[in-house]
Motif scaffolding. Structure first.
Motif, short mmCIF file in Angstrom:
data_model
loop_
_atom_site.label_atom_id
_atom_site.label_comp_id
_atom_site.label_asym_id
_atom_site.label_seq_id
_atom_site.Cartn_x
_atom_site.Cartn_y
_atom_site.Cartn_z
N LEU A 75 1.06 -1.17 0.04
CA LEU A 75 0.06 -0.07 0.13
C LEU A 75 0.84 1.24 0.08
CD1 LEU A 75 -2.96 -1.02 2.56
CD2 LEU A 75 -2.70 -1.38 0.05
N ASP A 76 2.10 1.24 0.51
CA ASP A 76 2.95 2.36 0.54
C ASP A 76 3.84 2.46 -0.77
OD1 ASP A 76 4.59 0.38 1.14
OD2 ASP A 76 5.32 1.00 2.96
N GLY A 77 3.73 1.43 -1.71
CA GLY A 77 4.47 1.28 -3.08
C GLY A 77 5.52 0.64 -3.00
N THR A 78 6.02 -0.17 -1.56
CA THR A 78 7.15 -0.97 -1.66
C THR A 78 6.72 -2.23 -2.37
OG1 THR A 78 6.58 -1.37 0.69
CG2 THR A 78 8.21 0.24 0.17
N ALA A 79 7.98 -2.95 -2.57
CA ALA A 79 7.73 -4.56 -2.83
C ALA A 79 7.04 -4.53 -4.13
CB ALA A 79 6.98 -5.28 -1.71
N ARG A 80 7.52 -3.90 -5.13
CA ARG A 80 6.67 -3.83 -6.26
C ARG A 80 7.10 -5.07 -7.21
NH1 ARG A 80 5.75 0.79 -9.96
NH2 ARG A 80 5.61 -0.13 -12.41
N GLN A 81 6.05 -5.61 -7.76
CA GLN A 81 6.35 -6.74 -8.70
C GLN A 81 5.59 -6.85 -9.83
OE1 GLN A 81 5.30 -9.70 -4.99
NE2 GLN A 81 6.49 -10.92 -6.23
N THR A 82 6.06 -7.25 -10.83
CA THR A 82 5.10 -7.51 -12.07
C THR A 82 4.35 -8.85 -12.03
OG1 THR A 82 6.97 -6.26 -13.41
CG2 THR A 82 5.24 -7.95 -14.60
N VAL A 83 3.24 -8.60 -12.03
CA VAL A 83 2.16 -9.87 -12.05
C VAL A 83 1.89 -10.53 -13.33
CG1 VAL A 83 -0.19 -10.35 -11.44
CG2 VAL A 83 1.09 -8.90 -9.90
N LEU A 84 1.89 -9.75 -14.20
CA LEU A 84 1.44 -10.17 -15.87
C LEU A 84 2.48 -9.36 -16.48
CD1 LEU A 84 0.23 -12.40 -17.45
CD2 LEU A 84 -1.87 -10.52 -17.55
N ALA A 85 3.43 -9.62 -17.14
CA ALA A 85 4.30 -8.95 -18.06
C ALA A 85 3.42 -8.74 -19.62
CB ALA A 85 5.56 -9.73 -18.51
N GLY A 86 3.52 -7.47 -20.08
CA GLY A 86 2.89 -7.29 -21.34
C GLY A 86 3.70 -8.14 -22.39
N THR A 87 2.94 -8.13 -23.54
CA THR A 87 3.68 -9.01 -24.73
C THR A 87 4.07 -8.00 -25.61
OG1 THR A 87 1.38 -9.43 -25.60
CG2 THR A 87 1.97 -11.06 -24.30
N GLY A 88 3.69 -6.71 -25.68
CA GLY A 88 3.90 -5.85 -26.62
C GLY A 88 2.63 -5.69 -27.64
N ASN A 89 1.84 -6.73 -27.49
CA ASN A 89 0.86 -6.56 -28.51
C ASN A 89 -0.57 -5.89 -27.86
OD1 ASN A 89 0.09 -7.59 -31.07
ND2 ASN A 89 -1.70 -9.07 -30.03
N GLU A 90 -0.20 -5.13 -26.78
CA GLU A 90 -1.44 -4.77 -26.30
C GLU A 90 -1.56 -3.07 -26.62
OE1 GLU A 90 0.20 -7.66 -23.15
OE2 GLU A 90 1.31 -6.03 -24.45
N GLN A 91 -2.90 -2.63 -26.53
CA GLN A 91 -3.11 -1.22 -27.22
C GLN A 91 -3.33 -0.33 -26.03
OE1 GLN A 91 -6.52 -2.54 -29.45
NE2 GLN A 91 -5.61 -1.87 -31.37
N ASP A 92 -2.96 1.03 -26.09
CA ASP A 92 -3.01 1.84 -25.09
C ASP A 92 -4.26 2.03 -24.60
OD1 ASP A 92 -0.38 2.10 -24.89
OD2 ASP A 92 -0.18 4.13 -25.85
N GLN A 93 -5.09 2.29 -25.74
CA GLN A 93 -6.53 2.63 -25.34
C GLN A 93 -7.71 1.38 -25.04
OE1 GLN A 93 -8.42 5.31 -28.21
NE2 GLN A 93 -6.67 6.57 -28.08
N GLY A 94 -7.12 0.19 -25.50
CA GLY A 94 -7.84 -1.02 -25.48
C GLY A 94 -7.43 -1.89 -24.08
N THR A 95 -6.74 -1.32 -23.39
CA THR A 95 -6.12 -2.29 -22.07
C THR A 95 -6.88 -1.59 -20.81
OG1 THR A 95 -4.03 -2.88 -23.55
CG2 THR A 95 -4.07 -3.17 -21.14
N VAL A 96 -7.54 -2.38 -20.22
CA VAL A 96 -8.44 -1.81 -18.99
C VAL A 96 -8.34 -3.01 -18.01
CG1 VAL A 96 -10.41 -1.03 -18.25
CG2 VAL A 96 -10.01 -0.72 -20.55
N LEU A 97 -8.07 -2.64 -16.67
CA LEU A 97 -7.82 -3.28 -15.43
C LEU A 97 -9.08 -2.70 -14.49
CD1 LEU A 97 -6.31 -5.80 -14.20
CD2 LEU A 97 -4.95 -3.85 -13.07
N LEU A 98 -9.86 -3.71 -14.14
CA LEU A 98 -10.96 -3.29 -12.99
C LEU A 98 -11.08 -4.15 -11.93
CD1 LEU A 98 -14.07 -2.55 -15.27
CD2 LEU A 98 -12.15 -0.80 -14.42
N ALA A 99 -10.72 -3.74 -10.64
CA ALA A 99 -10.58 -4.51 -9.46
C ALA A 99 -12.14 -4.53 -8.94
CB ALA A 99 -9.53 -3.80 -8.44
N SER A 100 -12.29 -5.86 -8.26
CA SER A 100 -13.53 -6.12 -7.51
C SER A 100 -13.32 -5.28 -6.21
CB SER A 100 -13.73 -7.47 -7.23
OG SER A 100 -12.70 -8.05 -6.53
N ARG A 101 -14.23 -5.00 -5.44
CA ARG A 101 -14.45 -4.01 -4.27
C ARG A 101 -13.45 -4.74 -3.14
NH1 ARG A 101 -20.53 -2.91 -4.18
NH2 ARG A 101 -20.47 -3.79 -1.88
#
Length: 588
Positions: A257-283
């Motif tokens: 929560l304070d920004g420490t311990a940063r990890q990549t969960v899912l690395a991008g493939t390079g095929n992603e689009q700026d406007q078409g990539t969305v991440l929505l979290a459940s409550r």
């Protein structure tokens, strides 16, 4: 000589003198024996309270005899006895001190208290802790009262004071475990603890830990001429997930929560689009819905389970996906099948994906008729809004430009509908027909979310604009509404807290944002910030708010307001904004 008269008086019923005296005694003994027997029977049949009462009477009797009460009662009677250990110089509690009496040994808690269970009477107590001078005292564990005696012990090393707070809310933290080499202590109710370290050192590595917070290794400063104050903070446990383009690709990243311990969960493939990539979290942040084109020519819909960061494909294929949001543990989205024509049925569908069971439910689909682009009648999915355990959605109609199609369209109706995310309780709340004698190539019902429990509707029937309000399960006319007011009104997005008891929203005033916390219906708003550069992003538990700044910076702050906002990270914000979406976080 006549014989003497040897006749006697008739025999009497009275016993001899001795027997007469014994008879009442026997009767009295018999009565007494009967009473004792009766009392014994009653006593044994009421053991539940007769025995405790007997013990109490015995205790009171023994207590009244000064020379015998402790010796005798101590054989059968034990009680809890509280002892407090205090520092001689600072008069603060000493936690982690050993209190020993006979074979019993107890450690003092964060408030310097040790609770022992001993027989009443005189006992010897030995108090010890590293870098403190030990003490031995004799105390009486009393029968009726506990005076909570305090032992004062003197330090032999250098005293250090440690204060610990919550890094986000800045509230004091009690019960924090402090580990310095082989020395232990706990912060008291004021969030403080005094520890003693050996002389001759200027600093010492220390581990702070508390359930519900991340462990922290800190450096404690030591002074030879004063009691050194040390201020530290702990961050609540939890992970925030967001999109990042720091690597040059669009990755899914998580941090504390304070920004420490940063990890990549899912690395991008390079095929992603700026406007078409969305991440929505459940409550509850247990699940993430990811729309991304990781391969091929079209985007797919994925589920990330944050318990293990596993990736599951929710839906894919020749289709466009519109994300509607989380309803509890169900993700609702709209599918437009690109290979299905306007005159073909099931071109669009509203679906729900259960993150726990990993099952898809089709909530509703569109119908259509015709043979080609010149004569079709096609049903369309309009606005979709998720609130509590319901999905509200609109179904409209469109037709080709041919005369026959527009004539047939006049027989159709737009509908305002609801359904539960498991597909049950589906119904058309209200239908909206065209005015008699009118023709059109579209039948369109529009909605705007006024607040979490109110939806404003606008329908043009071919002759005039009609306005309605849906609230408390009913659609009512709103005759005073106008098109300008409908379209230009401020419609904040109310983000619901995980428990659903609060909402968080923003209103633009003088070019800045004013932030509010309100009840579950977006009412009784309490202003927590004005003229702010922060915008709403979401919640983390019911205690913390997530806000964004400059469209690329993510912060976390207490529910009370942004005074103590901590920057989590820079992030990649998609071009899409989900207005009205309050079923999860990340849509703004």
């Amino acid at each position: 000589m006549a014989e003497p008269d040897i006749s006697t008086e008739p025999e009497s019923d009275m016993p001899p003198p001795q027997e007469a005296d014994e008879q009442p005694l026997k009767s009295e003994r018999k009565t007494r024996f009967s009473k004792i027997k009766h009392l014994k029977t009653w006593y044994l049949s009421h053991k539940k309270w007769s025995i405790p009462a007997s013990l109490l009477v015995l205790s009171l009797v023994l207590a009244a005899i000064p020379f015998t009460r402790y010796h005798l009662l101590g054989l059968v009677y034990k009680k809890d006895f509280s002892i407090k250990v205090m520092d001689a110089a600072t008069n603060t509690p000493v936690s982690g001190a050993q209190v020993k009496s006979g074979n019993l040994q107890v450690e003092t808690n964060a408030n310097g208290q040790a609770l022992v269970h001993l027989s009443v009477g005189l006992h010897q107590f030995d108090i010890s802790k590293k870098y403190y001078k030990g003490r031995t005292l004799q105390l009486v564990v009393p029968i009726l009262k506990n005076n909570n005696p305090a032992f004062i012990i003197a330090a032999t090393g250098r005293q250090v004071k440690i204060n610990v707070k919550n890094s986000i809310s800045k509230q004091i933290l009690s019960g924090v475990d402090i580990q310095v080499a082989d020395i232990t202590a706990k912060t008291d109710a004021s969030g403080s603890a005094t520890i003693v370290l050996p002389a001759g050192i200027s600093e010492q590595k220390t581990t702070l830990s508390l359930n519900g917070f991340n462990n922290s290794v800190v450096t404690v400063k030591v002074s030879n001429d004063k009691i050194q104050e040390n201020e530290f903070s702990l961050t609540p446990t939890g992970k925030v997930y967001f999109l990042s383009k720091l690597s040059g690709k669009i990755d899914v990243v998580k941090t504390n929560l304070d920004g420490t311990a940063r990890q990549t969960v899912l690395a991008g493939t390079g095929n992603e689009q700026d406007q078409g990539t969305v991440l929505l979290a459940s409550r509850d942040w247990k699940y993430l819905a990811l729309l991304s084109r990781r391969a091929g020519s079209s985007a797919s819909l994925y589920l990330i389970d944050t318990s293990d960061d596993s990736l599951t494909t929710m839906d894919e294929g020749s289709a466009d996906f519109s994300l509607n949001g989380w309803v509890g543990g169900n993700f609702v989205y709209t599918v437009t099948r690109t290979g299905t024509q306007l005159w073909q049925p099931n071109r669009q569908a509203i679906k729900s994906y259960n993150a726990s069971t990993k099952k898809v439910v089709v909530l509703d689909q569109t119908t259509a008729s015709g043979t080609g682009s010149f004569d079709y009648l096609s049903e369309l999915v309009g606005d979709v809004y998720a609130y509590n355990d319901q999905v509200f959605y609109i179904k409209n109609w469109t037709a080709s430009y041919s005369g026959s199609s527009s004539t047939e369209l006049a027989t159709k109706q737009a509908t305002f509908n609801s359904v539960k995310p498991d597909g049950t309780a589906k119904k058309a709340i209200k239908s909206f027909p065209m005015a008699t004698g009118t023709t059109a190539i579209d039948i369109t019902l529009e909605e705007r979310v006024q607040n979490p429990n109110q939806v404003n509707l606008k329908f043009s029937d071919g002759s005039k604009d009609n306005f309605y309000t849906y609230t408390n399960g009913q659609v009512k006319d709103q005759p005073t509404q106008t098109p300008d007011a409908f379209y230009s009104a401020s419609y904040p997005t109310y983000l619901q807290s995980p428990s659903g008891g609060n909402t968080f929203w923003s209103e633009s005033r003088d070019g800045k944002n004013t932030l509010f916390i309100g009840d579950e219906d977006g009412q009784n708003g309490k202003q927590i910030a004005d003229l702010s550069d922060y915008n709403t992003y979401g919640w983390y538990t019911d205690s913390y708010l997530l806000v964004s700044k400059n469209g690329s910076e993510l912060y976390i702050m207490p529910k009370a307001g942004p005074t103590n906002a901590i920057k989590v990270s820079d992030y990649h914000k998609p071009a899409l904004t989900y207005e009205g979406y309050g079923g999860g976080y990340g849509g703004l």
